[in-house]
Scaffold this motif. Structure first.
Motif, PDB file in Angstrom:
ATOM      1  N   SER A  69       8.314  -5.213  -0.242  1.00 17.69           N
ATOM      2  CA  SER A  69       7.636  -5.524  -1.499  1.00 17.69           C
ATOM      3  C   SER A  69       6.685  -4.386  -1.807  1.00 17.69           C
ATOM      4  O   SER A  69       6.100  -3.802  -0.891  1.00 17.69           O
ATOM      5  CB  SER A  69       6.811  -6.804  -1.354  1.00 17.69           C
ATOM      6  N   THR A  70       6.526  -4.089  -3.090  1.00 17.29           N
ATOM      7  CA  THR A  70       5.546  -3.069  -3.462  1.00 17.29           C
ATOM      8  C   THR A  70       4.480  -3.714  -4.323  1.00 17.29           C
ATOM      9  O   THR A  70       4.769  -4.639  -5.087  1.00 17.29           O
ATOM     10  CB  THR A  70       6.183  -1.929  -4.277  1.00 17.29           C
ATOM     11  N   GLY A  71       3.271  -3.255  -4.186  1.00 21.16           N
ATOM     12  CA  GLY A  71       2.194  -3.754  -5.041  1.00 21.16           C
ATOM     13  C   GLY A  71       0.864  -3.717  -4.321  1.00 21.16           C
ATOM     14  O   GLY A  71       0.774  -4.148  -3.163  1.00 21.16           O
ATOM     15  N   ASP A  72      -0.156  -3.195  -5.005  1.00 19.05           N
ATOM     16  CA  ASP A  72      -1.500  -3.141  -4.416  1.00 19.05           C
ATOM     17  C   ASP A  72      -2.149  -4.517  -4.385  1.00 19.05           C
ATOM     18  O   ASP A  72      -3.115  -4.726  -3.657  1.00 19.05           O
ATOM     19  CB  ASP A  72      -2.380  -2.178  -5.228  1.00 19.05           C
ATOM     20  N   GLU A  73      -1.609  -5.455  -5.195  1.00 19.68           N
ATOM     21  CA  GLU A  73      -2.254  -6.768  -5.283  1.00 19.68           C
ATOM     22  C   GLU A  73      -1.744  -7.733  -4.209  1.00 19.68           C
ATOM     23  O   GLU A  73      -2.158  -8.875  -4.143  1.00 19.68           O
ATOM     24  CB  GLU A  73      -2.025  -7.371  -6.674  1.00 19.68           C
ATOM     25  N   LEU A  74      -0.827  -7.260  -3.352  1.00 19.96           N
ATOM     26  CA  LEU A  74      -0.169  -8.186  -2.427  1.00 19.96           C
ATOM     27  C   LEU A  74      -0.890  -8.286  -1.092  1.00 19.96           C
ATOM     28  O   LEU A  74      -1.291  -7.283  -0.507  1.00 19.96           O
ATOM     29  CB  LEU A  74       1.281  -7.744  -2.176  1.00 19.96           C
ATOM     30  N   THR A 100      10.997  -5.093  -4.408  1.00 19.17           N
ATOM     31  CA  THR A 100      10.538  -5.909  -5.531  1.00 19.17           C
ATOM     32  C   THR A 100       9.246  -5.315  -6.056  1.00 19.17           C
ATOM     33  O   THR A 100       8.422  -4.815  -5.299  1.00 19.17           O
ATOM     34  CB  THR A 100      10.303  -7.388  -5.148  1.00 19.17           C
ATOM     35  N   GLY A 101       9.096  -5.356  -7.366  1.00 16.56           N
ATOM     36  CA  GLY A 101       7.909  -4.824  -8.029  1.00 16.56           C
ATOM     37  C   GLY A 101       8.065  -3.360  -8.353  1.00 16.56           C
ATOM     38  O   GLY A 101       8.891  -2.652  -7.785  1.00 16.56           O
ATOM     39  N   GLY A 102       7.276  -2.932  -9.308  1.00 12.98           N
ATOM     40  CA  GLY A 102       7.208  -1.503  -9.595  1.00 12.98           C
ATOM     41  C   GLY A 102       8.266  -0.962 -10.522  1.00 12.98           C
ATOM     42  O   GLY A 102       8.303   0.240 -10.753  1.00 12.98           O
ATOM     43  N   VAL A 103       9.142  -1.803 -11.053  1.00 14.22           N
ATOM     44  CA  VAL A 103      10.155  -1.261 -11.967  1.00 14.22           C
ATOM     45  C   VAL A 103       9.882  -1.638 -13.422  1.00 14.22           C
ATOM     46  O   VAL A 103      10.562  -1.181 -14.327  1.00 14.22           O
ATOM     47  CB  VAL A 103      11.603  -1.691 -11.596  1.00 14.22           C
ATOM     48  N   ARG A 152       2.177  -0.287  -0.144  1.00 14.26           N
ATOM     49  CA  ARG A 152       1.214  -0.053  -1.237  1.00 14.26           C
ATOM     50  C   ARG A 152       1.809   0.858  -2.311  1.00 14.26           C
ATOM     51  O   ARG A 152       2.697   1.663  -2.011  1.00 14.26           O
ATOM     52  CB  ARG A 152      -0.053   0.614  -0.679  1.00 14.26           C
ATOM     53  N   ASP A 153       1.286   0.771  -3.480  1.00 18.53           N
ATOM     54  CA  ASP A 153       1.677   1.676  -4.570  1.00 18.53           C
ATOM     55  C   ASP A 153       1.090   3.061  -4.295  1.00 18.53           C
ATOM     56  O   ASP A 153       0.145   3.501  -4.932  1.00 18.53           O
ATOM     57  CB  ASP A 153       1.166   1.149  -5.923  1.00 18.53           C
ATOM     58  N   ASP A 154       1.661   3.724  -3.317  1.00 20.72           N
ATOM     59  CA  ASP A 154       1.165   5.028  -2.890  1.00 20.72           C
ATOM     60  C   ASP A 154       2.376   5.887  -2.575  1.00 20.72           C
ATOM     61  O   ASP A 154       3.242   5.481  -1.797  1.00 20.72           O
ATOM     62  CB  ASP A 154       0.288   4.830  -1.638  1.00 20.72           C
ATOM     63  N   GLY A 187       4.951  -0.305 -17.744  1.00 21.78           N
ATOM     64  CA  GLY A 187       3.521  -0.528 -17.598  1.00 21.78           C
ATOM     65  C   GLY A 187       3.074  -0.590 -16.150  1.00 21.78           C
ATOM     66  O   GLY A 187       1.897  -0.711 -15.868  1.00 21.78           O
ATOM     67  N   GLU A 188       4.016  -0.542 -15.218  1.00 17.18           N
ATOM     68  CA  GLU A 188       3.659  -0.397 -13.807  1.00 17.18           C
ATOM     69  C   GLU A 188       3.133   0.998 -13.585  1.00 17.18           C
ATOM     70  O   GLU A 188       3.550   1.938 -14.251  1.00 17.18           O
ATOM     71  CB  GLU A 188       4.915  -0.538 -12.947  1.00 17.18           C
ATOM     72  N   ALA A 189       2.277   1.164 -12.602  1.00 17.57           N
ATOM     73  CA  ALA A 189       2.016   2.511 -12.116  1.00 17.57           C
ATOM     74  C   ALA A 189       3.403   3.032 -11.728  1.00 17.57           C
ATOM     75  O   ALA A 189       4.145   2.338 -11.035  1.00 17.57           O
ATOM     76  CB  ALA A 189       1.107   2.442 -10.903  1.00 17.57           C
TER      77      ALA A 189
HETATM   78 MG    MG Z   1       3.717  -4.190  -8.971  1.00 18.22          MG
END
Ligand code: MG
Ligand code: AMP
Length: 424
Positions: A197-202, A263-266, A240-242, A269-271
């Motif tokens: 999973s990707t995401g800084d909020e996770l 999952t995430g990041g596609v 992380r989104d890094d 409006g995503e980084a």
């Molecule tokens: Mg995300």
């Protein structure tokens, strides 16, 4: 590497910014290179695996004509259309114990279910309708010559193929192997699927939630969905989104797996880290699919040195993850694993119990409950259909599939449904 672009550009009506679900499936299918390696396993271990050989019986099953009932083996020609016939009982045969003599005219042999038919006999009269007077047995009228006998080879015939490479091994097939005396079969090696999973909020479960964080649930639904497909599951955690951490994760995944799911990041409006990186590592297409939920998705093939893997970049929303997985990724993974049978999920018809809002121009997968009412199948939605409402998946026993061209549904109209139980 430009094989993917070339393959999809041939597809009629391919439009990455408004891609129909059927076109997305077609595009994915055109690019897949299935696993080729095989291994030999004991038949119990072949359950859920993909067969890599043809199964051609070397023996007939059953091996001999045998009795389907407890009763008396007779010559059909001895029976009469009117009145009892008396036949002399000359012996008995059981399952596993032969009668070595012959049934001659005017004679019968007591047989139990599964007993090899004695020579000369071609018919079994069930014991319940017969009457014994010493060793003379009365056979009532109305019996049919040839009845209650299972023919040699009626289940499986020597030399006639029964299972093909590319089909999944199911419970019945294990029994079928055993009935042929087959102890081991050749299967495709398991497909290896890595995901993160990707995401800084996770936050991962087991850690406290900081302000603004959500627990990572996608890895758990993915684990559940992949478990049903018989693949090897490689859970790579949260990334992380890094850029650096993401690149390391993609390369580690490509080294271990045939396919990678993120999952995430596609979404727009995503980084843009994830998208940038996917594009840097290989040939990845970014699609806006005409479906709801689950619009954005990435598909392609990435490589780090010699390690390559197919990539499925799913949206982050929990329901969108499940729907895109079920409708697009599941089939692709099964095909990659070597399946060549029909992988479409059956569409059944049901009557919508309620009105459903829908606009033409996208396929919708609403979560539904299928139920029986007054002798017919009805379906209702689970209520709130937001793509963050995972409860809607949990409560559903089916998808209500509202086709691309379709507009709103009135109560009482027929809709298509897919059973969740068919998705494993
Ligand atoms: Mg995300
Ligand atoms: P994204 O596609 O990354 O913009 O994410 C869309 C929404 O899904 C956001 O509300 C995210 O917080 C949520 N989300 C993304 N990844 C996960 C995850 N692994 N588990 C639960 N929710 C997630």
């Amino acid at each position: 590497m430009n094989g993917i672009m070339r393959a999809v550009s041939c597809i009629d009506g391919y439009d990455p910014d408004a891609l129909r679900v059927d076109k997305a499936l077609e595009a994915i299918r055109a690019c897949l290179a299935p696993v080729t390696e095989t291994e030999t396993v004991a038949i119990r271990d072949s359950l859920g695996r993909v067969l890599a050989q043809e199964i051609v019986p070397r023996i007939d099953v059953p091996g001999h004509d045998n009795s389907a009932m407890d009763g008396y083996a007779v010559r059909g020609a001895d029976l009469s259309a009117s009145g009892d016939v008396f036949l002399k009982m000359t012996g008995s045969a059981f399952a596993g114990k032969l009668f070595t003599g012959e049934v001659r005219p005017g004679e019968c042999v007591r047989v139990m279910t599964g007993a090899v038919m004695p020579q000369g006999a071609d018919t079994v009269v069930v014991q319940e309708v017969c009457r014994a007077e010493g060793d003379r047995i009365a056979m009532p009228a109305g019996q049919k010559a040839g009845q209650n006998v299972r023919a040699a080879g009626e289940d499986l015939k020597a030399g006639v193929p029964v299972l093909r490479p590319g089909q999944p091994v199911r419970a019945a097939d294990l029994g079928l192997f055993a009935s042929l005396g087959i102890a081991e079969v050749r299967v495709k090696r398991r497909l290896r699927v890595a995901f993160f999973s990707t995401g800084d909020e996770l936050a991962s479960i087991g850690t406290p939630l900081a302000q603004g964080q959500v627990y990572d649930s996608n890895r758990y639904t993915l684990h559940g969905m992949l478990s049903g497909l018989g693949v090897e599951i490689i859970d790579m955690g949260v990334v992380r989104d890094d850029l650096r951490q993401l690149e390391a994760a993609f390369c580690a995944a490509a080294a271990k797996a045939d396919a990678i799911i993120t999952t995430g990041g596609v979404s727009v409006g995503e980084a843009d880290f994830v998208k940038q990186l996917m594009a840097k590592l290989g040939e990845v297409l970014f699609w806006k699919i005409a479906m709801r939920p689950g619009r954005p998705m990435a598909f392609g093939r990435i490589a780090c040195g010699d390690d390559a893997a197919f990539l499925f970049g799913l949206p982050g929303n929990p329901v969108a993850v499940m729907v895109t997985f079920h409708q697009l990724v599941r089939q692709a993974l099964l095909a990659l694993g070597g399946r060549t049978d029909d992988l479409d999920i059956p569409l059944l018809k049901a009557v919508s119990a309620t009105a459903i809002r829908k606009v033409p121009g996208r396929t919708e997968y609403q979560r539904g409950v299928l139920f029986e009412h007054d002798g017919s199948w009805k379906v209702r939605t689970t209520g709130q259909q937001g793509s963050g409402v995972l409860r809607s998946m949990s409560e559903a026993n089916c998808y209500i599939v509202l086709e691309h061209e379709r507009g709103k549904v009135d109560a009482g109209e027929t809709v298509s449904v897919q059973l969740m139980a068919a998705l494993a």
